[in-house]
Structures are given as C-alpha cells and as structure tokens.
Design a protein around this motif. Structure first.
Motif, mmCIF file in Angstrom:
data_model
loop_
_atom_site.group_PDB
_atom_site.id
_atom_site.type_symbol
_atom_site.label_atom_id
_atom_site.label_comp_id
_atom_site.label_asym_id
_atom_site.label_seq_id
_atom_site.Cartn_x
_atom_site.Cartn_y
_atom_site.Cartn_z
ATOM 1 N N LEU A 183 -4.089 7.022 0.996
ATOM 2 C CA LEU A 183 -3.577 5.966 0.100
ATOM 3 C C LEU A 183 -1.945 5.933 -0.087
ATOM 4 O O LEU A 183 -1.494 4.937 -0.015
ATOM 5 C CB LEU A 183 -4.401 6.199 -1.173
ATOM 6 C CG LEU A 183 -4.173 5.130 -2.277
ATOM 7 C CD1 LEU A 183 -4.683 3.692 -1.671
ATOM 8 C CD2 LEU A 183 -4.881 5.219 -3.585
ATOM 9 N N VAL A 184 -1.614 7.046 -0.265
ATOM 10 C CA VAL A 184 -0.032 7.087 -0.599
ATOM 11 C C VAL A 184 0.485 6.667 0.772
ATOM 12 O O VAL A 184 1.700 6.076 0.485
ATOM 13 C CB VAL A 184 0.466 8.581 -1.019
ATOM 14 C CG1 VAL A 184 1.704 8.818 -1.071
ATOM 15 C CG2 VAL A 184 -0.302 9.048 -2.416
ATOM 16 N N THR A 185 0.325 7.082 1.891
ATOM 17 C CA THR A 185 0.872 6.573 3.003
ATOM 18 C C THR A 185 0.800 5.005 3.173
ATOM 19 O O THR A 185 1.560 4.668 3.671
ATOM 20 C CB THR A 185 0.178 7.268 4.320
ATOM 21 O OG1 THR A 185 -0.067 8.614 3.947
ATOM 22 C CG2 THR A 185 1.047 7.195 5.483
ATOM 23 N N TYR A 186 -0.505 4.795 2.917
ATOM 24 C CA TYR A 186 -0.654 3.203 2.851
ATOM 25 C C TYR A 186 0.253 2.510 2.081
ATOM 26 O O TYR A 186 0.956 1.461 2.267
ATOM 27 C CB TYR A 186 -2.084 2.896 2.657
ATOM 28 C CG TYR A 186 -2.228 1.263 2.631
ATOM 29 C CD1 TYR A 186 -2.293 0.788 4.028
ATOM 30 C CD2 TYR A 186 -2.424 0.817 1.405
ATOM 31 C CE1 TYR A 186 -2.492 -0.714 3.822
ATOM 32 C CE2 TYR A 186 -2.845 -0.561 1.551
ATOM 33 C CZ TYR A 186 -2.877 -1.461 2.533
ATOM 34 O OH TYR A 186 -3.085 -2.805 2.499
ATOM 35 N N LEU A 187 0.390 2.919 0.689
ATOM 36 C CA LEU A 187 1.154 2.365 -0.411
ATOM 37 C C LEU A 187 2.516 2.380 0.149
ATOM 38 O O LEU A 187 3.213 1.299 -0.104
ATOM 39 C CB LEU A 187 1.039 3.016 -1.600
ATOM 40 C CG LEU A 187 -0.287 2.712 -2.455
ATOM 41 C CD1 LEU A 187 -0.579 3.790 -3.571
ATOM 42 C CD2 LEU A 187 -0.261 1.298 -3.075
ATOM 43 N N ARG A 188 2.944 3.554 0.462
ATOM 44 C CA ARG A 188 4.460 3.586 0.952
ATOM 45 C C ARG A 188 4.767 2.846 2.149
ATOM 46 O O ARG A 188 5.905 2.136 2.071
ATOM 47 C CB ARG A 188 4.843 5.163 1.015
ATOM 48 C CG ARG A 188 6.259 5.307 1.312
ATOM 49 C CD ARG A 188 7.172 4.891 0.381
ATOM 50 N NE ARG A 188 8.553 5.276 1.086
ATOM 51 C CZ ARG A 188 9.259 4.426 1.748
ATOM 52 N NH1 ARG A 188 8.861 3.359 2.584
ATOM 53 N NH2 ARG A 188 10.770 5.083 2.197
ATOM 54 N N TRP A 189 3.869 2.927 3.388
ATOM 55 C CA TRP A 189 4.352 2.535 4.703
ATOM 56 C C TRP A 189 3.519 1.197 4.913
ATOM 57 O O TRP A 189 3.980 0.818 6.289
ATOM 58 C CB TRP A 189 4.403 3.635 5.731
ATOM 59 C CG TRP A 189 5.599 4.596 5.423
ATOM 60 C CD1 TRP A 189 7.008 4.141 5.646
ATOM 61 C CD2 TRP A 189 5.702 5.737 4.697
ATOM 62 N NE1 TRP A 189 7.740 5.396 5.525
ATOM 63 C CE2 TRP A 189 6.926 6.360 4.534
ATOM 64 C CE3 TRP A 189 4.464 6.630 4.361
ATOM 65 C CZ2 TRP A 189 7.179 7.460 3.967
ATOM 66 C CZ3 TRP A 189 4.707 7.805 3.605
ATOM 67 C CH2 TRP A 189 6.001 8.407 3.773
ATOM 68 N N ARG A 190 2.367 0.954 4.489
ATOM 69 C CA ARG A 190 1.498 -0.040 4.993
ATOM 70 C C ARG A 190 0.947 -0.204 6.015
ATOM 71 O O ARG A 190 0.996 -1.260 6.701
ATOM 72 C CB ARG A 190 2.266 -1.401 4.632
ATOM 73 C CG ARG A 190 2.766 -1.688 3.284
ATOM 74 C CD ARG A 190 1.432 -2.345 2.330
ATOM 75 N NE ARG A 190 1.505 -2.021 1.000
ATOM 76 C CZ ARG A 190 0.700 -2.694 0.259
ATOM 77 N NH1 ARG A 190 -0.344 -2.997 0.730
ATOM 78 N NH2 ARG A 190 0.973 -2.499 -1.151
ATOM 79 N N TYR A 191 0.664 0.957 6.749
ATOM 80 C CA TYR A 191 -0.040 1.162 7.897
ATOM 81 C C TYR A 191 -1.560 0.742 7.550
ATOM 82 O O TYR A 191 -1.953 1.200 6.956
ATOM 83 C CB TYR A 191 -0.047 2.710 8.701
ATOM 84 C CG TYR A 191 1.326 2.986 8.959
ATOM 85 C CD1 TYR A 191 1.990 2.265 9.816
ATOM 86 C CD2 TYR A 191 2.073 4.350 8.488
ATOM 87 C CE1 TYR A 191 3.420 2.665 10.291
ATOM 88 C CE2 TYR A 191 3.277 4.649 9.016
ATOM 89 C CZ TYR A 191 3.921 4.038 9.739
ATOM 90 O OH TYR A 191 5.035 4.464 10.121
ATOM 91 N N ARG A 192 -2.010 -0.230 8.237
ATOM 92 C CA ARG A 192 -3.469 -0.739 8.070
ATOM 93 C C ARG A 192 -4.311 -0.057 8.528
ATOM 94 O O ARG A 192 -5.583 -0.080 8.036
ATOM 95 C CB ARG A 192 -3.474 -2.226 8.783
ATOM 96 C CG ARG A 192 -2.522 -3.189 7.993
ATOM 97 C CD ARG A 192 -2.690 -4.621 8.400
ATOM 98 N NE ARG A 192 -2.364 -4.805 10.117
ATOM 99 C CZ ARG A 192 -3.391 -5.649 10.704
ATOM 100 N NH1 ARG A 192 -4.507 -6.289 10.325
ATOM 101 N NH2 ARG A 192 -2.987 -5.684 12.099
ATOM 102 N N TRP A 193 -3.912 0.974 9.455
ATOM 103 C CA TRP A 193 -5.144 1.595 10.073
ATOM 104 C C TRP A 193 -5.400 3.050 9.497
ATOM 105 O O TRP A 193 -6.409 3.578 9.585
ATOM 106 C CB TRP A 193 -4.891 1.732 11.674
ATOM 107 C CG TRP A 193 -3.498 2.327 11.747
ATOM 108 C CD1 TRP A 193 -2.627 1.425 12.260
ATOM 109 C CD2 TRP A 193 -2.888 3.817 11.786
ATOM 110 N NE1 TRP A 193 -1.222 2.214 12.245
ATOM 111 C CE2 TRP A 193 -1.683 3.454 12.061
ATOM 112 C CE3 TRP A 193 -3.457 4.788 11.491
ATOM 113 C CZ2 TRP A 193 -0.812 4.805 12.209
ATOM 114 C CZ3 TRP A 193 -2.764 6.092 11.709
ATOM 115 C CH2 TRP A 193 -1.201 5.934 11.912
ATOM 116 N N ILE A 194 -4.356 3.316 8.577
ATOM 117 C CA ILE A 194 -4.278 4.725 8.206
ATOM 118 C C ILE A 194 -5.617 5.082 7.210
ATOM 119 O O ILE A 194 -6.077 6.043 7.241
ATOM 120 C CB ILE A 194 -2.893 5.012 7.388
ATOM 121 C CG1 ILE A 194 -2.948 6.838 6.961
ATOM 122 C CG2 ILE A 194 -2.978 4.434 6.020
ATOM 123 C CD1 ILE A 194 -2.347 7.351 8.335
#
Lengths: 275, 262
Positions: free
Chosen positions: B80-91
């Motif tokens: 979730l943190v990775t998605y919030l920060r970098w917006r990788y849709r697949w993570i």
C-alpha cells in the motif's frame, strides 16, 4: 591498479586462505590471546593509517579503497557464510572465514578513514554504520581469542569450581558456586513458565539467575542459567572482555539503521568510487 | 467475546476480499477506492491480530504460523505504501496474492499453539526482534516483486523504486538482526555464535548490502545483476525464516524452539 588486477589480487588472497586451511587445519585463534591480539591490532591500525595517508604502496591503497573490493569482499563474506550455513559443524575458526573478515575489516577501516575526511551528505549515517560495523565485527574478531565459555553443574550439596570449556576440557575456575534453591513455575498444562536458580558464590554472595537475565560476576564475567535437572542446575560462565566494544558497535549500527530508514536511498550520484 | 484461532478464517477472508477489491480498483485507476479498500482490509486483519494477542495472553510471534500472520499484514502494508508513493497499479495485486497465500497456509496448516511461552522467549527483545524482522520481510517481498518486474520489462524505474524498498527493508533487517544479537548476549552469552539461523541472517544481510553498494556505485549499470541480487536476497530471507529448519545443520541450533517459531 586496474579492475581486473583487483579481482586477481583478491582471488589469489582467498586461494592462499584455502591453501592454509588445507595445510594447517583450523586457525590457531588461541595463539592470539591478550596481549598478542591487542599488539597486532594496534599495528594493523597504525599500518593502515600510514598506507592510507601516504598512499604507499600505491597498489595496496588503491586495492583497499576500490569499490570493486567492497563488492568482492561482500560476495566472499556471503560465500563463506553460505558454507557455514550448509555445514553441520561450526567453521568459525576456518582460515577462509578469518581471511575474509580480516580483509573486510581492513577495507572497512580504509573506507571509514576516507569517509571522515570527505565532505559528504549523510556523514552521520555513514560514520554510524561503517564505524559501528568496524567495532561490532572487529570486537568479535579481535576479542575471540580472549572469549571463554564454560559450563558448570552446580548442585545443592557441595560448592564447586569445576567447569568444562567449549572443547570439553575440565578446568577449575576462581569462584566456587553452590545451588541454594531452584524453582520452576509451570503453566497449567505442565510446560515450564519460568526457571529461577538462587546460587551462593564463594560461600557469601547470593545471586538469582533466570533465563535471559545473566548475573554480572565481574566486568568481564557473566553467569547464565542454561538448564536444570532435579539434582543440579547448569550454569554458563562467559568471560568476554571485548563485549563492550561490540555493544557500542551494535548500538551505533542500530542508530545508523534508523537514519537509513529516515533518510532513504535518495538516488544521489556519487562519484569517485565512494562506497 | 474472546477472539480465538478459530475466528481467523473469517477475518482473513474479509481482509483478502477487501485487498482483492483494492487491487482491482487500482487496475481500474480508482486510486482512492483502492487505497480505502486495502486500508480497511489491513485494519480488519490487524484487528484480528490485536484481539488474538489479547486472548492468547502473549504475543502471537512464537511459531512459524504466528509469524505468517504478521508477514501477510506487513507485505500488504508495504504494498500500500509503495502504491501510495509510486502508483504502480499492479503492486497491490501481487502483495494481495502473497498475503492470501500466507493466510491460506495458516488456515490449512495453522501451527498456532497454546498460550504457553517458554522461558527463553520471555525477553523484552522478543516482540521488537520478530515484528521488525517480519516487517522487513514484507518490504523485501515488495522489492523482490520489483526485481522480477525489472527482469521482465528491463525498466530501470522498478529498480529505482526497489532501491527505496531495500533501504527501508535493510534498515529493519539490521535492527532485527542486531536486536537478536543483543538478546543472544543476554540469553546465551555471546552476540554472535554462527548458529545456522544467525548464519543465514548474515547471508541475507550480505546480499542486500551487495545490492546497495552495487546500486550506489553503478547506478543503472549491471541492472540485471542488481535484480538477481533482489531475487537471491528474497530467497535468503525464506531460508532464514523457515528454510533453515529443514537443513541438517539446524538440528543442533540454539534456535531449536524455532522448529516451531520464526
């Protein structure tokens, strides 16, 4: 010294370490007990400082400051750890392990000396981690010949100073121990919840030992509760004069790790081969 | 009402459904719904851990099954943190799958035991040592996914993101390893004794240090080697966590209680 020569130099160094292992067996760590280890360590620090400052011999300074060395020695460290990891017996006194850690410490010393003299961002983090690793691993490395561990079976009837060292040899220690009282608290299902042993030292001082709570017998000696039978308890006696060096190193690295988390990667281009 | 292990399947099912919904919403570019659904799933899952802890009267960190509880939580949180920060849709999809696998393993092979906590594990270092490790495992799980993504797509962006994950993961890995060293000194008399578990921790730490130094020095050169180190590091983590228990060398380990614990 070009890149390929750096690789060749380290391969030769590691091959020599393996040859020593094959020819001489285990590394004779006991021969380096105090004061020999301290004398050699001081010589090592002074020699490293001179080589670093004078850059002579140039090839050695280049070798010990090169980023390739960082990578090679970390890879070698992983490799020897893997050998340890798959092996069923301890190889901590193998020549190759001693050689890799000695080289790693020397490289770390050079890199740390360079790091203190450069204006670099995140200097505190760099110093805490690198100097911390130097102290933590160095304390274990140089202090290993001075570390002694014994086991004692201490009963209620007669005080004893007889102990068995890590190689199974019987020895007699400076203090007599006697078990005064041993208590085990149980969970409802009968499994042990806690153990506590009250022991008498030299007929006068009393100490209570519990698991995870050693008793400090002196500045370098600690007593540990290692196990118990109905007749006696097993006391571990550890003499480790270098533990303070390692303790400082461990906490420095932990502080550096907190900074690593807070400051992050940063993606700053670093020139000149700094590691 | 006391929460017991029997309730885990319900909490896990709700959490995994919410995480899956979050992953779908992320693919549909509905960022807020993705974040909200994943976060609520994390709260549901965390609520089970907290209530289970209270009911157990000890931290649920003793067995492999109990550490899997934390891993599933942390890997999704890291995703979730990775998605919030970098917006990788697949993570979020990958972290959801990883967490679901670990939750399913806990349902099929629970390894959750009783309320007892052996004396050796009764230490102030127990909770920080294990939780910090599990958090780093979760973060490194994300870094592993990014490493594989780099190997597949050859995009340097993934490694740049992985750098951040590895710095965070290594920081926590280091804290976990050293809190273990301080604990070992209190319990056994030495900070480090080349016990199999410690040795594999050293291997893993060394691999991530190699990655960091390689990236620091070479930036985008040797990207394939860097990605391989992420994969190797992740494999090392699995060995350190539970794989070491399968080795003959672990039979005499001082971490013998970890045949059940993490």
């Amino acid at each position: 010294m070009n890149k390929s020569r750096i690789y060749v130099a380290w391969v030769v160094y590691l091959v020599v370490a393996c040859l020593c292992q094959a020819l001489f067996g285990r590394f004779p760590a006991d021969a380096f007990a105090f004061p020999v280890n301290v004398a050699i360590m001081l010589l090592w620090v002074i020699a490293s400082w001179v080589v670093y400052r004078e850059r002579k011999p140039a090839w050695l300074a280049t070798l010990l400051l090169s980023p390739q060395t960082t990578f090679i020695l970390l890879a070698a460290f992983v490799a020897v750890s893997l050998i340890q990891g798959f092996h069923s017996t301890g190889l901590s006194s193998a020549w190759w392990l001693v050689a890799v850690i000695a080289a790693l410490l020397t490289h770390l010393l050079f890199v740390t000396m360079r790091g203190t003299r450069r204006d670099r961002s995140r200097l505190a983090r760099f110093l805490l981690i690198h100097f911390g690793v130097l102290l933590a691993i160095g304390g274990g490395f140089w202090g290993a010949p001075d570390t002694r561990q014994w086991r004692m079976a201490v009963g209620e009837k007669n005080p004893t100073c007889e102990a068995i060292d890590s190689k199974g040899r019987v020895t007699y220690l400076d203090h007599e121990l006697r078990l005064k009282h041993f208590n085990t608290e149980l969970y409802p299902d009968g499994t042990p919840k806690s153990h506590a042993a009250k022991i008498v030292i030299d007929g006068k001082d009393e100490a209570t030992l519990t698991v995870n709570h050693p008793y400090a017998l002196s500045w370098k000696d600690d007593l540990y509760l290692m196990g118990a039978t109905p007749q006696y308890c097993i006391i571990g006696w550890v003499s480790q004069p270098w533990k303070y060096v390692q303790w400082v190193g461990v906490w420095m690295i932990m502080a550096g790790a907190v900074l690593l988390f807070v400051q992050g990667a940063g993606h700053k281009t670093i020139k000149g081969g700094q590691t | 009402m006391m929460v017991t292990w029997d309730d885990f399947a319900w909490f896990a099912a709700v959490a995994v459904v919410l995480w899956a919904l979050g992953a779908v919403e992320a693919f549909r570019r509905h960022g807020r719904w993705a974040v909200a659904s994943t976060a609520v799933g994390i709260c549901v899952y965390a609520a089970f851990i907290v209530a289970f802890w209270a009911g157990l009267h000890r931290p649920p960190l003793r067995t492999i099954g109990e550490t899997r509880l934390w891993y599933a939580l942390f890997v999704v949180a890291a995703g979730l943190v990775t998605y919030l920060r970098w917006r990788y849709r697949w993570i979020l999809l990958f972290t959801t799958v990883m967490a679901a696998v670990f939750a399913a393993m806990n349902i099929l092979k629970p390894e959750i035991h009783d309320q007892t906590l052996m004396p050796a594990l009764q230490s102030v270092w127990f909770v920080p040592h294990v939780t910090v490790y599990m958090f780093s495992y979760g973060v490194m799980g994300c870094a592993f996914i990014l490493g594989v993504a780099n190997m597949v797509t050859r995009s340097a962006d993934y490694l740049r993101t992985a750098d951040s994950m590895v710095y965070v993961g290594t920081a926590f890995l280091t804290l976990g390893m050293l809190s273990g060293a301080l604990w070992a000194k209190e319990a056994w008399g030495d900070y480090w004794s080349w016990d199999p578990k410690e040795t594999w921790a050293a291997v893993t730490w060394g691999l991530y240090l190699m990655y960091m130094h390689l990236r620091l020095r070479c930036q985008n050169r040797h990207a394939r080697l860097a990605a391989l180190l992420l994969v190797a590091g992740f494999a090392g983590l699995q060995m350190c966590w539970y794989g070491v228990n399968l080795l003959p060398s672990a039979q005499d380990s001082m971490h013998a209680y970890s045949q059940a614990a993490g």
